[in-house]
Write a protein that holds these residues in place. Sequence first.
Motif, PDB file in Angstrom:
ATOM      1  N   THR A  51       0.800  -1.224   0.000  1.00 51.67           N
ATOM      2  CA  THR A  51       0.000   0.000   0.000  1.00 51.67           C
ATOM      3  C   THR A  51       0.833   1.274   0.000  1.00 51.67           C
ATOM      4  OG1 THR A  51      -0.110   0.098   2.419  1.00 51.67           O
ATOM      5  CG2 THR A  51      -1.839  -1.163   1.292  1.00 51.67           C
ATOM      6  N   HIS A  52       2.122   1.169   0.277  1.00 50.64           N
ATOM      7  CA  HIS A  52       3.028   2.320   0.385  1.00 50.64           C
ATOM      8  C   HIS A  52       2.574   3.267   1.493  1.00 50.64           C
ATOM      9  CE1 HIS A  52       5.119   1.118  -3.224  1.00 50.64           C
ATOM     10  NE2 HIS A  52       3.938   0.936  -3.780  1.00 50.64           N
ATOM     11  N   PHE A  53       1.892   2.741   2.494  1.00 54.52           N
ATOM     12  CA  PHE A  53       1.489   3.524   3.664  1.00 54.52           C
ATOM     13  C   PHE A  53       2.135   2.903   4.897  1.00 54.52           C
ATOM     14  CE2 PHE A  53      -1.274   4.033   7.375  1.00 54.52           C
ATOM     15  CZ  PHE A  53      -1.182   5.400   7.520  1.00 54.52           C
ATOM     16  N   CYS A  54       2.893   3.709   5.606  1.00 49.48           N
ATOM     17  CA  CYS A  54       3.559   3.262   6.821  1.00 49.48           C
ATOM     18  C   CYS A  54       3.251   4.274   7.925  1.00 49.48           C
ATOM     19  CB  CYS A  54       5.066   3.164   6.591  1.00 49.48           C
ATOM     20  SG  CYS A  54       5.995   2.706   8.056  1.00 49.48           S
ATOM     21  N   PRO A  55       2.585   3.848   8.998  1.00 53.16           N
ATOM     22  CA  PRO A  55       2.250   4.783  10.072  1.00 53.16           C
ATOM     23  C   PRO A  55       3.480   5.484  10.659  1.00 53.16           C
ATOM     24  CG  PRO A  55       1.044   2.743  10.353  1.00 53.16           C
ATOM     25  CD  PRO A  55       2.022   2.524   9.242  1.00 53.16           C
ATOM     26  N   LEU A  56       4.585   4.765  10.817  1.00 53.67           N
ATOM     27  CA  LEU A  56       5.797   5.378  11.359  1.00 53.67           C
ATOM     28  C   LEU A  56       6.326   6.455  10.428  1.00 53.67           C
ATOM     29  CD1 LEU A  56       7.981   5.546  13.514  1.00 53.67           C
ATOM     30  CD2 LEU A  56       9.175   3.693  12.335  1.00 53.67           C
ATOM     31  N   GLU A  57       6.266   6.223   9.141  1.00 52.95           N
ATOM     32  CA  GLU A  57       6.716   7.221   8.176  1.00 52.95           C
ATOM     33  C   GLU A  57       5.871   8.492   8.277  1.00 52.95           C
ATOM     34  OE1 GLU A  57       7.872   7.451   3.449  1.00 52.95           O
ATOM     35  OE2 GLU A  57       6.539   5.869   4.139  1.00 52.95           O
ATOM     36  N   THR A  58       4.566   8.322   8.476  1.00 55.64           N
ATOM     37  CA  THR A  58       3.672   9.465   8.638  1.00 55.64           C
ATOM     38  C   THR A  58       4.018  10.248   9.899  1.00 55.64           C
ATOM     39  OG1 THR A  58       1.924   8.230   7.524  1.00 55.64           O
ATOM     40  CG2 THR A  58       1.253  10.158   8.793  1.00 55.64           C
ATOM     41  N   MET A  59       4.266   9.518  10.999  1.00 60.67           N
ATOM     42  CA  MET A  59       4.627  10.197  12.251  1.00 60.67           C
ATOM     43  C   MET A  59       5.954  10.931  12.123  1.00 60.67           C
ATOM     44  SD  MET A  59       3.431   7.660  15.302  1.00 60.67           S
ATOM     45  CE  MET A  59       4.083   6.158  14.639  1.00 60.67           C
ATOM     46  N   LEU A  60       6.932  10.308  11.494  1.00 65.36           N
ATOM     47  CA  LEU A  60       8.232  10.964  11.323  1.00 65.36           C
ATOM     48  C   LEU A  60       8.120  12.203  10.446  1.00 65.36           C
ATOM     49  CD1 LEU A  60      10.560   7.863  10.864  1.00 65.36           C
ATOM     50  CD2 LEU A  60      10.445   9.378  12.846  1.00 65.36           C
ATOM     51  N   ALA A  61       7.275  12.141   9.418  1.00 67.46           N
ATOM     52  CA  ALA A  61       7.084  13.301   8.548  1.00 67.46           C
ATOM     53  C   ALA A  61       6.447  14.459   9.312  1.00 67.46           C
ATOM     54  CB  ALA A  61       6.221  12.919   7.349  1.00 67.46           C
ATOM     55  N   ARG A  62       5.502  14.148  10.179  1.00 65.79           N
ATOM     56  CA  ARG A  62       4.848  15.207  10.952  1.00 65.79           C
ATOM     57  C   ARG A  62       5.798  15.809  11.975  1.00 65.79           C
ATOM     58  NH1 ARG A  62      -1.468  14.159  11.623  1.00 65.79           N
ATOM     59  NH2 ARG A  62      -1.795  13.287   9.555  1.00 65.79           N
ATOM     60  N   ILE A  63       6.617  14.979  12.587  1.00 69.16           N
ATOM     61  CA  ILE A  63       7.566  15.470  13.583  1.00 69.16           C
ATOM     62  C   ILE A  63       8.608  16.374  12.936  1.00 69.16           C
ATOM     63  CG2 ILE A  63       9.449  14.765  15.113  1.00 69.16           C
ATOM     64  CD1 ILE A  63       7.746  12.287  15.789  1.00 69.16           C
ATOM     65  N   SER A  64       9.128  15.946  11.781  1.00 65.05           N
ATOM     66  CA  SER A  64      10.204  16.701  11.144  1.00 65.05           C
ATOM     67  C   SER A  64       9.687  17.845  10.278  1.00 65.05           C
ATOM     68  CB  SER A  64      11.070  15.771  10.299  1.00 65.05           C
ATOM     69  OG  SER A  64      10.343  15.286   9.190  1.00 65.05           O
ATOM     70  N   GLY A  65       8.403  17.847   9.967  1.00 67.00           N
ATOM     71  CA  GLY A  65       7.846  18.889   9.119  1.00 67.00           C
ATOM     72  C   GLY A  65       8.005  18.601   7.640  1.00 67.00           C
ATOM     73  N   ASN A  66       8.551  17.453   7.286  1.00 70.90           N
ATOM     74  CA  ASN A  66       8.720  17.084   5.879  1.00 70.90           C
ATOM     75  C   ASN A  66       7.447  16.434   5.373  1.00 70.90           C
ATOM     76  OD1 ASN A  66      11.374  17.928   5.842  1.00 70.90           O
ATOM     77  ND2 ASN A  66      12.117  15.955   6.551  1.00 70.90           N
ATOM     78  N   ARG A  67       7.181  16.634   4.117  1.00 69.77           N
ATOM     79  CA  ARG A  67       6.037  16.006   3.474  1.00 69.77           C
ATOM     80  C   ARG A  67       6.541  15.082   2.382  1.00 69.77           C
ATOM     81  NH1 ARG A  67       2.577  15.591   6.826  1.00 69.77           N
ATOM     82  NH2 ARG A  67       2.131  17.498   7.891  1.00 69.77           N
ATOM     83  N   LYS A  68       6.034  13.879   2.377  1.00 69.15           N
ATOM     84  CA  LYS A  68       6.413  12.890   1.369  1.00 69.15           C
ATOM     85  C   LYS A  68       5.715  13.228   0.060  1.00 69.15           C
ATOM     86  CE  LYS A  68       5.782   8.032   0.499  1.00 69.15           C
ATOM     87  NZ  LYS A  68       5.232   6.802   1.003  1.00 69.15           N
ATOM     88  N   GLN A  69       6.425  13.151  -1.024  1.00 70.50           N
ATOM     89  CA  GLN A  69       5.852  13.386  -2.342  1.00 70.50           C
ATOM     90  C   GLN A  69       5.629  12.043  -3.014  1.00 70.50           C
ATOM     91  OE1 GLN A  69       5.046  16.479  -3.317  1.00 70.50           O
ATOM     92  NE2 GLN A  69       5.793  17.158  -1.340  1.00 70.50           N
ATOM     93  N   GLY A  70       4.510  11.891  -3.688  1.00 68.93           N
ATOM     94  CA  GLY A  70       4.277  10.658  -4.409  1.00 68.93           C
ATOM     95  C   GLY A  70       2.939  10.037  -4.074  1.00 68.93           C
ATOM     96  N   PRO A  71       2.747   8.779  -4.497  1.00 61.35           N
ATOM     97  CA  PRO A  71       1.438   8.145  -4.361  1.00 61.35           C
ATOM     98  C   PRO A  71       1.012   7.920  -2.921  1.00 61.35           C
ATOM     99  CG  PRO A  71       3.065   6.582  -5.182  1.00 61.35           C
ATOM    100  CD  PRO A  71       3.714   7.930  -5.140  1.00 61.35           C
ATOM    101  N   GLY A  72       1.934   7.836  -1.976  1.00 57.55           N
ATOM    102  CA  GLY A  72       1.579   7.597  -0.594  1.00 57.55           C
ATOM    103  C   GLY A  72       1.299   8.860   0.188  1.00 57.55           C
TER     104      GLY A  72
END
Length: 80
Positions: A51-72
């Motif tokens: 699914t290209h969805f990882c809850p930890l990746e979402t949390m890390l993006a919110r903490i660091s302020g980075n936004r993932k680009q792409g289908p996920g």
Amino acid sequence: MTDTALQTQYVIRRFAGVFVLASLALGWWVHPAWFLFTAFVGLNLLQSSFTHFCPLETMLARISGNRKQGPGNRDQAGLR
């Protein structure tokens, strides 16, 4: 892949490795029910590969302020 995305992937792999090893140790020395946590981590890794969805990746993006680009990217809902 940017340096930030690559670093995030390494952090996710480290977390998964620590969780698996810790749950195996707890299952061996504390109570066998901890092996269910190992199964949960494995199931989460498997689903994220499809699914290209990882809850930890979402949390890390919110903490660091980075936004993932792409289908996920889940930022379409305005959950910044």
